[in-house]
Each structure stands twice: as structure tokens, then as C-alpha cells.
Design a protein around this motif. Structure first.
Motif, PDB file in Angstrom:
ATOM      1  N   ILE A 189       0.614  -1.117   0.052  1.00  0.00           N
ATOM      2  CA  ILE A 189      -0.020  -0.114  -0.041  1.00  0.00           C
ATOM      3  C   ILE A 189       0.935   1.311  -0.021  1.00  0.00           C
ATOM      4  CG2 ILE A 189      -1.850  -0.948   1.123  1.00  0.00           C
ATOM      5  CD1 ILE A 189      -0.976   0.074   3.886  1.00  0.00           C
ATOM      6  N   GLN A 190       2.216   1.012  -0.291  1.00  0.00           N
ATOM      7  CA  GLN A 190       3.112   2.313  -0.504  1.00  0.00           C
ATOM      8  C   GLN A 190       3.075   2.931   1.013  1.00  0.00           C
ATOM      9  OE1 GLN A 190       2.310   3.986  -4.106  1.00  0.00           O
ATOM     10  NE2 GLN A 190       3.464   2.374  -5.246  1.00  0.00           N
ATOM     11  N   CYS A 191       3.217   2.580   2.026  1.00  0.00           N
ATOM     12  CA  CYS A 191       3.132   3.269   3.345  1.00  0.00           C
ATOM     13  C   CYS A 191       4.548   3.923   3.705  1.00  0.00           C
ATOM     14  CB  CYS A 191       2.399   2.454   4.463  1.00  0.00           C
ATOM     15  SG  CYS A 191       3.539   0.677   4.959  1.00  0.00           S
ATOM     16  N   HIS A 192       5.466   3.410   3.013  1.00  0.00           N
ATOM     17  CA  HIS A 192       6.811   3.975   3.295  1.00  0.00           C
ATOM     18  C   HIS A 192       7.555   3.290   4.608  1.00  0.00           C
ATOM     19  CE1 HIS A 192       5.800   6.329  -0.100  1.00  0.00           C
ATOM     20  NE2 HIS A 192       4.719   6.896   0.782  1.00  0.00           N
ATOM     21  N   LEU A 193       6.771   2.701   5.376  1.00  0.00           N
ATOM     22  CA  LEU A 193       7.570   2.293   6.748  1.00  0.00           C
ATOM     23  C   LEU A 193       8.626   1.286   6.386  1.00  0.00           C
ATOM     24  CD1 LEU A 193       4.115   1.457   8.980  1.00  0.00           C
ATOM     25  CD2 LEU A 193       5.751   3.132   8.716  1.00  0.00           C
ATOM     26  N   CYS A 194       8.476   0.599   5.549  1.00  0.00           N
ATOM     27  CA  CYS A 194       9.698  -0.636   5.310  1.00  0.00           C
ATOM     28  C   CYS A 194      10.996   0.193   4.842  1.00  0.00           C
ATOM     29  CB  CYS A 194       9.388  -1.500   4.079  1.00  0.00           C
ATOM     30  SG  CYS A 194       8.850  -0.942   2.727  1.00  0.00           S
ATOM     31  N   THR A 195      10.842   1.277   4.169  1.00  0.00           N
ATOM     32  CA  THR A 195      12.019   1.965   3.361  1.00  0.00           C
ATOM     33  C   THR A 195      12.527   3.028   4.696  1.00  0.00           C
ATOM     34  OG1 THR A 195      11.337   1.991   1.190  1.00  0.00           O
ATOM     35  CG2 THR A 195      12.708   3.596   1.977  1.00  0.00           C
ATOM     36  N   LYS A 196      11.655   3.547   5.363  1.00  0.00           N
ATOM     37  CA  LYS A 196      11.890   4.512   6.344  1.00  0.00           C
ATOM     38  C   LYS A 196      12.658   3.952   7.596  1.00  0.00           C
ATOM     39  CE  LYS A 196       9.519   7.864   9.549  1.00  0.00           C
ATOM     40  NZ  LYS A 196       8.349   8.593  10.038  1.00  0.00           N
ATOM     41  N   ASN A 197      12.256   2.600   7.898  1.00  0.00           N
ATOM     42  CA  ASN A 197      12.717   1.962   9.204  1.00  0.00           C
ATOM     43  C   ASN A 197      13.619   1.175   8.914  1.00  0.00           C
ATOM     44  OD1 ASN A 197      10.943   2.851  11.599  1.00  0.00           O
ATOM     45  ND2 ASN A 197       9.559   2.477   9.947  1.00  0.00           N
ATOM     46  N   CYS A 198      14.335   0.896   7.456  1.00  0.00           N
ATOM     47  CA  CYS A 198      15.301   0.046   7.291  1.00  0.00           C
ATOM     48  C   CYS A 198      16.766   0.405   7.926  1.00  0.00           C
ATOM     49  CB  CYS A 198      15.520  -0.078   5.852  1.00  0.00           C
ATOM     50  SG  CYS A 198      17.329  -1.005   5.317  1.00  0.00           S
ATOM     51  N   PRO A 199      17.406  -0.044   8.689  1.00  0.00           N
ATOM     52  CA  PRO A 199      18.649   0.270   9.574  1.00  0.00           C
ATOM     53  C   PRO A 199      19.719   0.499   8.548  1.00  0.00           C
ATOM     54  CG  PRO A 199      18.234  -1.869  10.078  1.00  0.00           C
ATOM     55  CD  PRO A 199      16.813  -1.381   9.550  1.00  0.00           C
ATOM     56  N   MET A 200      19.513  -0.037   7.385  1.00  0.00           N
ATOM     57  CA  MET A 200      20.727  -0.001   6.303  1.00  0.00           C
ATOM     58  C   MET A 200      20.535   0.924   5.142  1.00  0.00           C
ATOM     59  SD  MET A 200      23.461  -1.729   7.465  1.00  0.00           S
ATOM     60  CE  MET A 200      24.597  -1.985   5.946  1.00  0.00           C
ATOM     61  N   SER A 201      19.245   2.078   5.374  1.00  0.00           N
ATOM     62  CA  SER A 201      18.628   2.861   4.352  1.00  0.00           C
ATOM     63  C   SER A 201      18.629   2.202   3.075  1.00  0.00           C
ATOM     64  CB  SER A 201      20.080   4.156   4.466  1.00  0.00           C
ATOM     65  OG  SER A 201      20.290   4.535   5.612  1.00  0.00           O
ATOM     66  N   LEU A 202      18.168   1.122   2.977  1.00  0.00           N
ATOM     67  CA  LEU A 202      17.986   0.472   1.851  1.00  0.00           C
ATOM     68  C   LEU A 202      16.478   0.856   1.303  1.00  0.00           C
ATOM     69  CD1 LEU A 202      19.151  -2.921   2.225  1.00  0.00           C
ATOM     70  CD2 LEU A 202      20.383  -1.199   1.322  1.00  0.00           C
ATOM     71  N   GLU A 203      16.425   1.132  -0.204  1.00  0.00           N
ATOM     72  CA  GLU A 203      15.042   1.459  -0.752  1.00  0.00           C
ATOM     73  C   GLU A 203      14.102   0.226  -0.815  1.00  0.00           C
ATOM     74  OE1 GLU A 203      14.193   4.621  -1.392  1.00  0.00           O
ATOM     75  OE2 GLU A 203      16.022   5.428  -0.974  1.00  0.00           O
ATOM     76  N   VAL A 204      13.807  -0.082   0.126  1.00  0.00           N
ATOM     77  CA  VAL A 204      12.938  -1.385   0.276  1.00  0.00           C
ATOM     78  C   VAL A 204      11.641  -1.578  -0.595  1.00  0.00           C
ATOM     79  CG1 VAL A 204      11.573  -3.078   1.731  1.00  0.00           C
ATOM     80  CG2 VAL A 204      13.608  -1.982   2.422  1.00  0.00           C
ATOM     81  N   GLU A 205      10.907  -0.290  -0.793  1.00  0.00           N
ATOM     82  CA  GLU A 205       9.871  -0.080  -1.612  1.00  0.00           C
ATOM     83  C   GLU A 205      10.186  -0.398  -2.973  1.00  0.00           C
ATOM     84  OE1 GLU A 205       6.232   2.710  -0.878  1.00  0.00           O
ATOM     85  OE2 GLU A 205       7.728   3.373   0.352  1.00  0.00           O
ATOM     86  N   GLN A 206      11.155   0.413  -3.610  1.00  0.00           N
ATOM     87  CA  GLN A 206      11.582   0.082  -4.904  1.00  0.00           C
ATOM     88  C   GLN A 206      12.170  -1.273  -5.163  1.00  0.00           C
ATOM     89  OE1 GLN A 206      14.841   2.757  -6.025  1.00  0.00           O
ATOM     90  NE2 GLN A 206      13.904   4.724  -5.262  1.00  0.00           N
ATOM     91  N   MET A 207      12.478  -2.055  -4.442  1.00  0.00           N
ATOM     92  CA  MET A 207      12.825  -3.720  -4.486  1.00  0.00           C
ATOM     93  C   MET A 207      11.394  -4.209  -4.721  1.00  0.00           C
ATOM     94  SD  MET A 207      16.255  -4.441  -2.175  1.00  0.00           S
ATOM     95  CE  MET A 207      15.880  -3.546  -0.577  1.00  0.00           C
ATOM     96  N   ILE A 208      10.536  -3.720  -3.927  1.00  0.00           N
ATOM     97  CA  ILE A 208       9.283  -4.593  -3.955  1.00  0.00           C
ATOM     98  C   ILE A 208       8.569  -4.377  -5.152  1.00  0.00           C
ATOM     99  CG2 ILE A 208       6.632  -4.776  -2.813  1.00  0.00           C
ATOM    100  CD1 ILE A 208       8.083  -3.753  -0.073  1.00  0.00           C
ATOM    101  N   GLU A 209       8.655  -3.012  -5.572  1.00  0.00           N
ATOM    102  CA  GLU A 209       8.128  -3.056  -6.983  1.00  0.00           C
ATOM    103  C   GLU A 209       8.917  -3.598  -8.289  1.00  0.00           C
ATOM    104  OE1 GLU A 209       5.658  -0.495  -9.356  1.00  0.00           O
ATOM    105  OE2 GLU A 209       5.600  -0.715  -7.299  1.00  0.00           O
ATOM    106  N   LYS A 210      10.030  -3.891  -7.793  1.00  0.00           N
ATOM    107  CA  LYS A 210      10.753  -4.625  -8.857  1.00  0.00           C
ATOM    108  C   LYS A 210      10.790  -6.295  -8.725  1.00  0.00           C
ATOM    109  CE  LYS A 210      14.056  -1.222  -9.471  1.00  0.00           C
ATOM    110  NZ  LYS A 210      15.847  -0.747  -9.380  1.00  0.00           N
ATOM    111  N   LYS A 211      10.027  -6.467  -7.707  1.00  0.00           N
ATOM    112  CA  LYS A 211       9.731  -8.052  -7.294  1.00  0.00           C
ATOM    113  C   LYS A 211      11.105  -8.979  -6.896  1.00  0.00           C
ATOM    114  CE  LYS A 211       5.414  -8.424  -9.628  1.00  0.00           C
ATOM    115  NZ  LYS A 211       4.746  -9.258 -10.636  1.00  0.00           N
ATOM    116  N   ARG A 212      12.045  -8.151  -6.368  1.00  0.00           N
ATOM    117  CA  ARG A 212      13.300  -8.506  -6.097  1.00  0.00           C
ATOM    118  C   ARG A 212      13.825  -8.030  -4.774  1.00  0.00           C
ATOM    119  NH1 ARG A 212      18.916  -7.900  -7.621  1.00  0.00           N
ATOM    120  NH2 ARG A 212      20.070  -9.912  -7.751  1.00  0.00           N
ATOM    121  N   VAL A 213      13.549  -8.503  -3.632  1.00  0.00           N
ATOM    122  CA  VAL A 213      13.800  -7.597  -2.634  1.00  0.00           C
ATOM    123  C   VAL A 213      15.271  -8.249  -2.089  1.00  0.00           C
ATOM    124  CG1 VAL A 213      12.995  -7.397  -0.129  1.00  0.00           C
ATOM    125  CG2 VAL A 213      11.526  -7.815  -1.895  1.00  0.00           C
TER     126      VAL A 213
END
Length: 249
Positions: A189-213
């Protein structure tokens, strides 16, 4: 979220133990041991980091590393996300490893194993000089986080991370069974929580969008799984067999 409390507790406790064990993670002790033909505790630890990363990736960084504990404590002071870029640690790591290899060749290998090498009764801090060394190492770990951002030491300086990055990369190339993250893009739902809270500053949402986490800097902390309100991301072995023992507590 119980799982994250367990993770935070583990890395914090190991940070408290860091004064007693930091020689076993020392980049210098392995060189000194190699000069004298001794396989040290740090040699064994770095080897285990590489071997376990073939299957577990950088799980050590997220769950066991005491340096991770102090860095995440620094988040309270500086939570700035940092831009991806890890070339500095490779510039430091390659000549360091080359030095160890050349010394081992010159000395015709190793003749003995001494896990507690250069320690007193297995404890790293045994005198004032060891304590000063510890404070210098602690300063090296904390300062990048204070000045640059989240886990900057891991990204830019850490001499242990390359062992695990190489191990995980080789494991993927050889198609070993590995811990992997898999996402259901349709649930996001693109809430941005995964990206915002990643301790390694990774763009988690972008990886989800690309279906390759997947990212070489991912430390398998599983925070993205635990914080997601829609259970978008799951932990699997090679995207086939779900690791039930690591499902959210």
C-alpha cells in the motif's frame, strides 16, 4: 514486533560484552598472528562469517554484531538515511587481505591455532593499552554514525562486511539454499514504513516494486517484515520453503 525486541536485546548485550571480545574481531590481531604462524580467534571468526554467509547472508550483522548494537543506539541522535555506496570499505579491505595472504605465503602458512591469541585468559581488555585500543575502535564505529547517518560504519568502514558479502554472492552464484526475502507486490500500500525504518537505508519499496527484495547491504534484520501492516514481505529459503521458525513472534 517481539522479534525486533529480541534482536535489539541481543545486539545490545553483545555490545556490552564488546570490551571483552573485541580482539576476536580485530583486523590487526589476524595480521600479528599470521606473522607468527598462528591461526587466531579473529581468523576463525572471519572464516565463519564467510562460510555462514553462503546460506544466511549477513544475518551476523543484523543479529549478533556488537558494533551493530552501538550503531543502532546512535539512531536516537542521528537517524539520517545515507546514500548507497560501499566502495570505501573495499578500498580498505583488499590491501588488508592481500597483506595477510602475502604474510602467510612468506611464512609458509600457519603452524598452530590459538583462539585466545594476545588476550589474558581469553579477555580482550587486560591492561590500559588494550582499553585505549578499545576506546579508539569504539570511536571509529560511533563517529561515522554521528556524522554521516544510519550504520555508516557498516556501509563505509567495516572490515568484516566484505567476508559476508562475498560469501552471500558466491552462495547465490553456486545456487546454494539461502535465506531470501520475497515480496507480494500486489499487497503493498506504499506506506513507506519498510524503507523509512530500514537500518541500512535501503530502498525497500523500490525492491518490492521490482519484485526482487535483495541487496548486498541487507543485514537480514527482518525489520521490514515485522513493521509491514500488510505482510508484504516474507522470509524464505530460495523462495521455496518458508522458514517457519523465523516467522513473526
Amino acid at each position: 514486533m517481539n522479534r525486533q525486541r529480541i534482536r535489539y536485546s541481543m545486539i545490545f548485550i553483545l555490545f556490552l560484552l564488546f570490551p571483552a571480545i573485541f580482539y576476536y574481531m580485530s583486523p590487526y590481531i589476524i595480521i600479528d598472528g599470521t606473522i607468527h604462524g598462528v591461526i587466531t580467534g579473529s581468523f576463525i571468526l572471519f572464516s565463519l562469517q564467510f562460510i555462514t554467509a553462503l546460506i544466511l547472508g549477513r544475518l551476523f550483522c543484523g543479529w549478533i554484531c556488537p558494533a551493530g548494537g552501538v550503531q543502532e543506539a546512535v539512531f536516537r541522535i542521528n537517524e539520517k538515511r545515507i546514500k548507497k555506496g560501499n566502495i570505501i570499505k573495499w578500498i580498505l579491505w583488499v590491501p588488508w587481505i592481500a597483506t595477510i595472504v602475502l604474510l602467510a605465503i612468506r611464512n609458509k602458512g600457519y603452524s598452530t591455532i590459538e583462539i585466545a591469541y594476545n588476550t589474558m585468559y581469553g579477555i580482550s581488555i587486560s591492561d590500559i593499552y588494550s582499553f585505549i585500543t578499545y576506546l579508539c575502535v569504539l570511536f571509529l564505529i560511533v563517529l561515522p554514525g554521528l556524522l554521516v547517518g544510519k550504520r555508516s560504519f557498516c556501509h563505509h568502514v567495516c572490515w568484516m562486511a566484505p567476508f559476508m558479502i562475498l560469501g552471500e554472492t558466491i552462495g547465490r552464484k553456486l545456487k546454494f539454499p539461502q535465506l531470501q526475502l520475497k515480496a507480494d507486490k500486489e499487497k503493498c500500500i506504499q506506506c513507506h514504513l519498510c524503507t523509512k525504518n530500514c537500518p541500512m537505508s535501503l530502498e525497500v519499496e523500490q525492491m518490492i516494486e521490482k519484485k526482487r527484495v535483495y541487496d548486498k547491504e541487507c543485514i537480514k534484520c527482518l525489520n521490514c517484515i515485522d513493521i509491514c501492516p500488510k505482510n508484504v514481505i516474507k522470509l524464505e529459503f530460495n523462495n521455496k520453503n518458508k522458514i517457519r521458525s523465523l516467522t513473526p513472534l
